[in-house]
Scaffold this motif. Sequence first.
Motif, PDB file in Angstrom:
ATOM      1  N   UNK A  44      39.718  41.138  45.666  1.00  0.00           N
ATOM      2  CA  UNK A  44      41.147  41.307  45.396  1.00  0.00           C
ATOM      3  C   UNK A  44      41.904  40.252  46.191  1.00  0.00           C
ATOM      4  N   UNK A  45      42.558  39.317  45.500  1.00  0.00           N
ATOM      5  CA  UNK A  45      43.301  38.249  46.166  1.00  0.00           C
ATOM      6  C   UNK A  45      44.633  38.778  46.688  1.00  0.00           C
ATOM      7  N   UNK A  46      44.941  38.426  47.940  1.00  0.00           N
ATOM      8  CA  UNK A  46      46.162  38.868  48.602  1.00  0.00           C
ATOM      9  C   UNK A  46      47.057  37.661  48.880  1.00  0.00           C
ATOM     10  N   UNK A  47      48.362  37.839  48.736  1.00  0.00           N
ATOM     11  CA  UNK A  47      49.326  36.810  49.119  1.00  0.00           C
ATOM     12  C   UNK A  47      49.727  37.080  50.568  1.00  0.00           C
ATOM     13  N   UNK A  48      49.169  36.317  51.503  1.00  0.00           N
ATOM     14  CA  UNK A  48      49.419  36.605  52.918  1.00  0.00           C
ATOM     15  C   UNK A  48      50.841  36.238  53.345  1.00  0.00           C
ATOM     16  N   UNK A  49      51.569  35.516  52.482  1.00  0.00           N
ATOM     17  CA  UNK A  49      52.952  35.166  52.799  1.00  0.00           C
ATOM     18  C   UNK A  49      53.944  36.177  52.203  1.00  0.00           C
ATOM     19  N   UNK A  50      53.445  37.074  51.402  1.00  0.00           N
ATOM     20  CA  UNK A  50      54.253  38.159  50.833  1.00  0.00           C
ATOM     21  C   UNK A  50      53.332  39.367  50.700  1.00  0.00           C
ATOM     22  N   UNK A  51      53.055  40.000  51.832  1.00  0.00           N
ATOM     23  CA  UNK A  51      51.983  40.988  51.919  1.00  0.00           C
ATOM     24  C   UNK A  51      52.268  42.223  51.068  1.00  0.00           C
ATOM     25  N   UNK A  52      51.238  42.633  50.363  1.00  0.00           N
ATOM     26  CA  UNK A  52      51.371  43.757  49.444  1.00  0.00           C
ATOM     27  C   UNK A  52      51.379  45.089  50.197  1.00  0.00           C
ATOM     28  N   UNK A  53      51.874  46.106  49.525  1.00  0.00           N
ATOM     29  CA  UNK A  53      51.823  47.451  50.092  1.00  0.00           C
ATOM     30  C   UNK A  53      50.377  47.884  50.315  1.00  0.00           C
ATOM     31  N   UNK A  54      49.482  47.411  49.438  1.00  0.00           N
ATOM     32  CA  UNK A  54      48.063  47.765  49.578  1.00  0.00           C
ATOM     33  C   UNK A  54      47.517  47.263  50.908  1.00  0.00           C
ATOM     34  N   UNK A  55      47.783  45.996  51.238  1.00  0.00           N
ATOM     35  CA  UNK A  55      47.287  45.448  52.498  1.00  0.00           C
ATOM     36  C   UNK A  55      47.879  46.191  53.692  1.00  0.00           C
ATOM     37  N   UNK A  56      49.165  46.451  53.659  1.00  0.00           N
ATOM     38  CA  UNK A  56      49.830  47.134  54.771  1.00  0.00           C
ATOM     39  C   UNK A  56      49.296  48.555  54.940  1.00  0.00           C
ATOM     40  N   UNK A  57      48.892  49.157  53.845  1.00  0.00           N
ATOM     41  CA  UNK A  57      48.315  50.499  53.897  1.00  0.00           C
ATOM     42  C   UNK A  57      46.888  50.459  54.434  1.00  0.00           C
ATOM     43  N   UNK A  58      46.115  49.455  54.006  1.00  0.00           N
ATOM     44  CA  UNK A  58      44.710  49.381  54.396  1.00  0.00           C
ATOM     45  C   UNK A  58      44.529  48.889  55.831  1.00  0.00           C
ATOM     46  N   UNK A  59      45.391  47.987  56.275  1.00  0.00           N
ATOM     47  CA  UNK A  59      45.276  47.427  57.619  1.00  0.00           C
ATOM     48  C   UNK A  59      46.643  47.453  58.303  1.00  0.00           C
ATOM     49  N   UNK A  60      47.128  48.662  58.655  1.00  0.00           N
ATOM     50  CA  UNK A  60      48.472  48.780  59.214  1.00  0.00           C
ATOM     51  C   UNK A  60      48.605  48.215  60.627  1.00  0.00           C
ATOM     52  N   UNK A  61      47.489  48.011  61.326  1.00  0.00           N
ATOM     53  CA  UNK A  61      47.546  47.532  62.711  1.00  0.00           C
ATOM     54  C   UNK A  61      47.786  46.024  62.760  1.00  0.00           C
ATOM     55  N   UNK A  62      46.896  45.250  62.134  1.00  0.00           N
ATOM     56  CA  UNK A  62      47.011  43.785  62.190  1.00  0.00           C
ATOM     57  C   UNK A  62      47.653  43.181  60.944  1.00  0.00           C
ATOM     58  N   UNK A  63      47.615  43.933  59.845  1.00  0.00           N
ATOM     59  CA  UNK A  63      48.247  43.475  58.595  1.00  0.00           C
ATOM     60  C   UNK A  63      47.665  42.138  58.129  1.00  0.00           C
TER      61      UNK A  63
END
Length: 223
Positions: free
Chosen positions: A32-51
């Motif tokens: 799953x490709x993530x836009x690290x410059x516009x972080x998705x809710x999925x990423x923030x949910x999965x890795x809330x500590x370091x994002x």
Amino acid sequence: MEEVKVVGFWASPYVYRVIWALKLKGVKFEYIEEDIFDKSDLLLQLNPVHKKVPVFIHGGKPIAESMVILEYIDEMWPQNPLLLPDDPNERATSRFWTKFGDDERKHFFGFLRKTGEEQEKAIKDAQNSLKILEENALGEKKFFGGNNIGMTDLAFGWLALCLEVMGEAAGVKLLEHNSFPRLMAWIENFKNVAVIKENRPDQHRLLGYLKGLREMYLSLPTS
């Protein structure tokens, strides 16, 4: 078999560590490709500590931090190749060099972010770290652990993946064959492993990305 997913970013060397490990083990996964410059809710949910990426998901449970993920993969899928050796001393040595690489990481990225005297200092710091690897970690071995690719190789895979491109983006050259013959030989051996060769970012695209990062760093106000 429980579902395996990797949330990553195409240019991240830490994401490639995880991809390489899974490919070496023959584990199928969804990327799953993530836009690290516009972080998705999925990423923030999965890795809330370091994002940050990568995030590894197995059976719906997320794991963050690339080296933690690699150890998990090695334990969960113990089939060859083993990423960490069975021998306790060799295993400790692998972890030592992996930690060394993470501790020294700031030196390797400093020259991309600086100019002038500050860049010269960053280059010297990076080359000092590389010299320690050259003189102490490899010996006459093909890979860090011997004849087979392992955990330490994956940890330092970014050297083979993007150090030369980083240097090109910053207008410097860190590695010369006559100064770092063992590291240069290791880079060639590493890049020629089929899994590595088949799973790496396009170098032209990576160069453009790194040049853009450098421009961004240099445009930031200095404190």
